[in-house]
Design a protein around this motif. Structure first.
Motif, PDB file in Angstrom:
ATOM      1  N   GLU A 127       0.814  -1.218   0.000  1.00  0.00           N
ATOM      2  CA  GLU A 127       0.000   0.000   0.000  1.00  0.00           C
ATOM      3  C   GLU A 127       0.851   1.273   0.000  1.00  0.00           C
ATOM      4  N   LYS A 133      -8.814   4.812  -2.181  1.00  0.00           N
ATOM      5  CA  LYS A 133      -8.718   3.352  -2.266  1.00  0.00           C
ATOM      6  C   LYS A 133     -10.101   2.713  -2.392  1.00  0.00           C
ATOM      7  N   LEU A 183     -11.786   0.543  -5.446  1.00  0.00           N
ATOM      8  CA  LEU A 183     -12.228  -0.800  -5.076  1.00  0.00           C
ATOM      9  C   LEU A 183     -13.685  -0.992  -5.491  1.00  0.00           C
ATOM     10  N   LEU A 230      -9.551  -1.965  -8.673  1.00  0.00           N
ATOM     11  CA  LEU A 230      -8.473  -2.251  -7.728  1.00  0.00           C
ATOM     12  C   LEU A 230      -8.911  -3.378  -6.808  1.00  0.00           C
ATOM     13  N   GLN A 231      -7.936  -4.208  -6.390  1.00  0.00           N
ATOM     14  CA  GLN A 231      -8.258  -5.309  -5.488  1.00  0.00           C
ATOM     15  C   GLN A 231      -7.130  -5.526  -4.488  1.00  0.00           C
ATOM     16  N   LYS A 232      -7.508  -6.007  -3.302  1.00  0.00           N
ATOM     17  CA  LYS A 232      -6.518  -6.392  -2.303  1.00  0.00           C
ATOM     18  C   LYS A 232      -6.016  -7.788  -2.628  1.00  0.00           C
ATOM     19  N   TRP A 268      -1.455  -5.390   0.499  1.00  0.00           N
ATOM     20  CA  TRP A 268      -0.986  -5.360  -0.883  1.00  0.00           C
ATOM     21  C   TRP A 268      -2.165  -5.113  -1.809  1.00  0.00           C
ATOM     22  N   TRP A 269      -1.884  -4.416  -2.929  1.00  0.00           N
ATOM     23  CA  TRP A 269      -2.927  -4.084  -3.896  1.00  0.00           C
ATOM     24  C   TRP A 269      -2.450  -4.410  -5.309  1.00  0.00           C
ATOM     25  N   GLN A 270      -3.420  -4.641  -6.187  1.00  0.00           N
ATOM     26  CA  GLN A 270      -3.123  -4.891  -7.593  1.00  0.00           C
ATOM     27  C   GLN A 270      -4.325  -4.460  -8.426  1.00  0.00           C
TER      28      GLN A 270
END
Length: 348
Positions: free
Chosen positions: A258, A301, A305, A310-312, A322-324
């Motif tokens: 993050e 964020k 999401l 965006l996803q954890k 962590w994100w991607q």
């Protein structure tokens, strides 16, 4: 008996203080201290991420000031100055070692421009105003003597946990704690997955959410410099959701912690911060330590999401968040970044 060592971050300009830095790195180990520093700055805001991490991990901070202000960040403040500001905000116990008469040093060790000399003088005045105890030196021998005298005193007045070599019993306790921590981490992950599943099942339609070129007012905190004075202020920047995504999205094609999102948003804010602050404080000549507020960062964020961009993600053995980008997020980012071909019209 434990063998404790303390990590000391050394902040100093580079080429003009080679001999003095060598004296410090040779003297500190005998005083149970481990010197650390970022030797070369690559003239990017990303460098500050590494600097902050080293300062955070250090027990003490040592500033060595000769006769140069140092290489500048894009904001106009030197890395050495910024390291001091960050260490002060983190309330790190520190030693300030300032040359007694910088004008007496050789010409090649002096600032070359009037602006550099002005900033160096302002920095000295700032230190003399903010710090009650400054140690003055003239040569390398002075530095060695000052370190031998005042480093143990600093450690005694401001004790920290330091670094300790542990025996077998300590290692066994550490292993037990690691097992307990891993069990708790797995449970937290399960709860996070349940929460994400619930959020997806109760998500709002993206049609009702701000996105694309819709504007968003991002509030941030920073330090503004005018002359030799510095103050913490809040400012705002108006960015579109696409601009925010472009600031960090290209770095999230693979999972990233993050902190990466936060640092990239701060870098984007930095590009316009001076002009934004000058609207209210016209005499400001530099703005540093840009930090988007926690509320705005969490809003950003959650918005991406909710938009499904965006996803954890989880990393085994890593407690950080962590994100991607999701697959739709990657496609959307590619569409935003695509350079369209311009078709020329035939001459009439």
């Amino acid at each position: 008996m434990t063998d404790k060592r303390y990590q000391v971050f050394i902040s100093a300009t580079f080429s003009d203080l080679r001999e003095e830095r060598a004296v410090i790195t040779q003297t500190l180990p005998a005083l149970h201290c481990l010197p650390t520093a970022l030797e070369q700055h690559n003239q990017s805001l990303g460098t500050m991420v590494a600097i902050r991490r080293q300062i955070d991990e250090s027990d003490y901070y040592l500033l060595l000031l000769g006769s140069r202000y140092g290489s500048l960040m894009p904001s106009g403040v030197s890395y050495t100055h910024m390291e001091y500001v960050y260490a002060a905000t983190k309330q790190k116990p520190m030693l300030i070692l300032m040359h007694e008469n910088p004008d007496s040093r050789p010409a090649e060790f002096q600032e070359k421009t009037p602006e550099g000399r002005l900033k160096f003088g302002d920095f000295r005045k700032l230190l003399q105003r903010e710090r009650e105890s400054i140690l003055y030196w003239r040569d390398a021998r002075d530095l060695e003597m000052l370190l031998q005298q005042f480093t143990p005193e600093l450690i005694r007045k401001h004790p920290t946990s330091g670094w300790v070599r542990v025996g077998k019993q300590g290692a066994d306790k550490t292993l037990d704690l690691q097992k307990e921590n891993e069990s708790l981490r797995k449970r937290v992950l399960e709860l996070e997955q349940e929460r994400e599943k619930w959020l997806k099942g109760n998500a709002l339609s993206s049609e009702n959410l701000a996105k694309g070129e819709d504007p968003f007012e991002v509030q941030y905190k920073c330090r503004a410099y005018a002359g030799g004075n510095c103050q913490d202020i809040y400012a705002k920047s108006r960015l579109s959701w696409n601009e925010l995504l472009v600031s960090f999205g290209p770095h999230l094609l693979q999972p990233q912690p993050e902190d990466i999102i936060l640092s990239k948003i701060n870098e984007r804010l930095q590009s316009g911060a001076l002009q934004e602050v000058q609207r209210e404080y016209p005499k400001t000549h530099a703005v540093v330590d840009i930090q988007v507020t926690a509320l705005c960062f969490n809003t950003i964020k959650m918005q991406f999401l909710s938009l499904g961009l965006l996803q954890k993600v989880s990393k085994p053995g890593d407690q950080r968040i962590w994100w991607q980008l999701t697959a739709p997020g990657e496609r959307y980012l590619a569409n935003v970044l695509n350079v369209r071909r311009i078709t020329s019209r035939p001459a009439s």
